[in-house]
Design a protein around this motif. Structure first.
Motif, PDB file in Angstrom:
ATOM      1  N   PRO A  30      -2.696   3.473  -0.641  1.00 12.73           N
ATOM      2  CA  PRO A  30      -2.699   2.157  -1.665  1.00 12.73           C
ATOM      3  C   PRO A  30      -3.088   2.498  -3.035  1.00 12.73           C
ATOM      4  O   PRO A  30      -3.836   3.402  -3.055  1.00 12.73           O
ATOM      5  CB  PRO A  30      -3.391   1.139  -0.682  1.00 12.73           C
ATOM      6  CG  PRO A  30      -4.424   2.140   0.105  1.00 12.73           C
ATOM      7  CD  PRO A  30      -3.631   3.350   0.356  1.00 12.73           C
ATOM      8  N   TRP A  31      -2.846   1.637  -3.651  1.00  8.61           N
ATOM      9  CA  TRP A  31      -3.415   1.814  -5.205  1.00  8.61           C
ATOM     10  C   TRP A  31      -4.237   0.379  -5.650  1.00  8.61           C
ATOM     11  O   TRP A  31      -3.884  -0.685  -4.969  1.00  8.61           O
ATOM     12  CB  TRP A  31      -2.324   1.707  -6.186  1.00  8.61           C
ATOM     13  CG  TRP A  31      -1.364   2.962  -5.816  1.00  8.61           C
ATOM     14  CD1 TRP A  31      -1.743   4.485  -6.004  1.00  8.61           C
ATOM     15  CD2 TRP A  31      -0.252   2.886  -5.364  1.00  8.61           C
ATOM     16  NE1 TRP A  31      -0.586   5.279  -5.714  1.00  8.61           N
ATOM     17  CE2 TRP A  31       0.352   4.166  -5.090  1.00  8.61           C
ATOM     18  CE3 TRP A  31       0.759   1.937  -4.925  1.00  8.61           C
ATOM     19  CZ2 TRP A  31       1.678   4.622  -4.637  1.00  8.61           C
ATOM     20  CZ3 TRP A  31       2.079   2.363  -4.463  1.00  8.61           C
ATOM     21  CH2 TRP A  31       2.462   3.775  -4.384  1.00  8.61           C
ATOM     22  N   VAL A  32      -4.821   0.420  -6.734  1.00  6.32           N
ATOM     23  CA  VAL A  32      -5.504  -0.729  -7.245  1.00  6.32           C
ATOM     24  C   VAL A  32      -4.645  -1.060  -8.576  1.00  6.32           C
ATOM     25  O   VAL A  32      -4.624   0.018  -9.320  1.00  6.32           O
ATOM     26  CB  VAL A  32      -7.104  -0.713  -7.580  1.00  6.32           C
ATOM     27  CG1 VAL A  32      -7.465  -1.816  -8.292  1.00  6.32           C
ATOM     28  CG2 VAL A  32      -7.850  -0.537  -6.198  1.00  6.32           C
ATOM     29  N   LEU A  64      -5.231  -4.898  -4.672  1.00  3.46           N
ATOM     30  CA  LEU A  64      -4.555  -3.884  -3.775  1.00  3.46           C
ATOM     31  C   LEU A  64      -3.348  -4.002  -3.461  1.00  3.46           C
ATOM     32  O   LEU A  64      -2.889  -5.065  -2.969  1.00  3.46           O
ATOM     33  CB  LEU A  64      -5.542  -3.785  -2.580  1.00  3.46           C
ATOM     34  CG  LEU A  64      -5.722  -2.615  -1.821  1.00  3.46           C
ATOM     35  CD1 LEU A  64      -6.120  -1.585  -2.652  1.00  3.46           C
ATOM     36  CD2 LEU A  64      -6.640  -2.863  -0.626  1.00  3.46           C
ATOM     37  N   THR A  66       0.406  -1.755  -2.175  1.00  3.83           N
ATOM     38  CA  THR A  66       1.180  -0.593  -1.399  1.00  3.83           C
ATOM     39  C   THR A  66       2.623  -0.574  -1.420  1.00  3.83           C
ATOM     40  O   THR A  66       3.135  -1.847  -1.818  1.00  3.83           O
ATOM     41  CB  THR A  66       0.712  -0.450   0.159  1.00  3.83           C
ATOM     42  OG1 THR A  66       1.315   0.699   0.826  1.00  3.83           O
ATOM     43  CG2 THR A  66       1.291  -1.674   0.959  1.00  3.83           C
ATOM     44  N   ASP A  86      -5.543   5.197  -7.831  1.00  5.40           N
ATOM     45  CA  ASP A  86      -5.571   5.474  -6.431  1.00  5.40           C
ATOM     46  C   ASP A  86      -7.024   4.706  -5.947  1.00  5.40           C
ATOM     47  O   ASP A  86      -8.151   4.726  -6.366  1.00  5.40           O
ATOM     48  CB  ASP A  86      -6.064   6.883  -6.164  1.00  5.40           C
ATOM     49  CG  ASP A  86      -4.690   7.836  -6.492  1.00  5.40           C
ATOM     50  OD1 ASP A  86      -3.682   7.307  -6.009  1.00  5.40           O
ATOM     51  OD2 ASP A  86      -4.777   9.188  -6.623  1.00  5.40           O
ATOM     52  N   ALA A  87      -6.652   3.913  -4.830  1.00  4.53           N
ATOM     53  CA  ALA A  87      -7.650   3.056  -4.105  1.00  4.53           C
ATOM     54  C   ALA A  87      -8.644   3.971  -3.768  1.00  4.53           C
ATOM     55  O   ALA A  87      -9.924   3.671  -3.639  1.00  4.53           O
ATOM     56  CB  ALA A  87      -7.096   2.316  -2.965  1.00  4.53           C
ATOM     57  N   VAL A  90     -10.929   4.888  -6.624  1.00  5.12           N
ATOM     58  CA  VAL A  90     -11.968   3.855  -6.898  1.00  5.12           C
ATOM     59  C   VAL A  90     -12.926   3.322  -6.043  1.00  5.12           C
ATOM     60  O   VAL A  90     -14.156   3.160  -6.267  1.00  5.12           O
ATOM     61  CB  VAL A  90     -10.978   2.632  -7.161  1.00  5.12           C
ATOM     62  CG1 VAL A  90     -11.775   1.412  -7.495  1.00  5.12           C
ATOM     63  CG2 VAL A  90      -9.791   2.855  -8.255  1.00  5.12           C
ATOM     64  N   ALA A  91     -12.516   3.635  -4.523  1.00  9.20           N
ATOM     65  CA  ALA A  91     -13.817   3.388  -3.491  1.00  9.20           C
ATOM     66  C   ALA A  91     -14.637   4.413  -3.703  1.00  9.20           C
ATOM     67  O   ALA A  91     -15.949   4.112  -3.478  1.00  9.20           O
ATOM     68  CB  ALA A  91     -13.017   3.431  -2.025  1.00  9.20           C
TER      69      ALA A  91
END
Length: 97
Positions: A30-32, A64, A66, A86-87, A90-91
């Motif tokens: 997933p992405w932000v 967020l 996908t 990219d999630a 970022v995390a």
């Protein structure tokens, strides 16, 4: 003195933001997705063939998302997202709760 304080404040603010925005989207998500406040995140995701996930939004502009299409990150940007990150990256940048 005020100028030095302003330069220091901007450096502290801009450096992390620049680092974060350099993390371009890759892989399958997933992405932000960062969208401007005057755009609908649902509409941007729908136009790109993606969908919003998660129970909440990242304040104030992040969402967020996908998708199954391999070029969805590029399509999100073309549909009006300011940035697609990219999630996982970022995390790591933000830390864990």
């Amino acid at each position: 003195m005020r100028l030095e304080f302003l330069v220091l404040a901007l450096s502290i603010t801009i450096a992390p933001a620049t680092t974060l925005l350099d993390v371009k989207a890759s892989g399958a998500g997933p992405w932000v997705m960062v969208v401007p406040p005057w755009r609908s995140a649902d509409l941007v995701a729908e136009r790109a063939g993606a969908r919003l996930i998660g129970p909440t939004e990242a304040p104030p502009l992040g969402h967020l998302v996908t998708a199954t299409a391999p070029d969805a990150a590029q399509r999100l940007a073309a549909a009006g997202a300011w940035a697609v990150l990219d999630a996982a990256a970022v995390a790591q940048f933000c830390g864990e709760y």
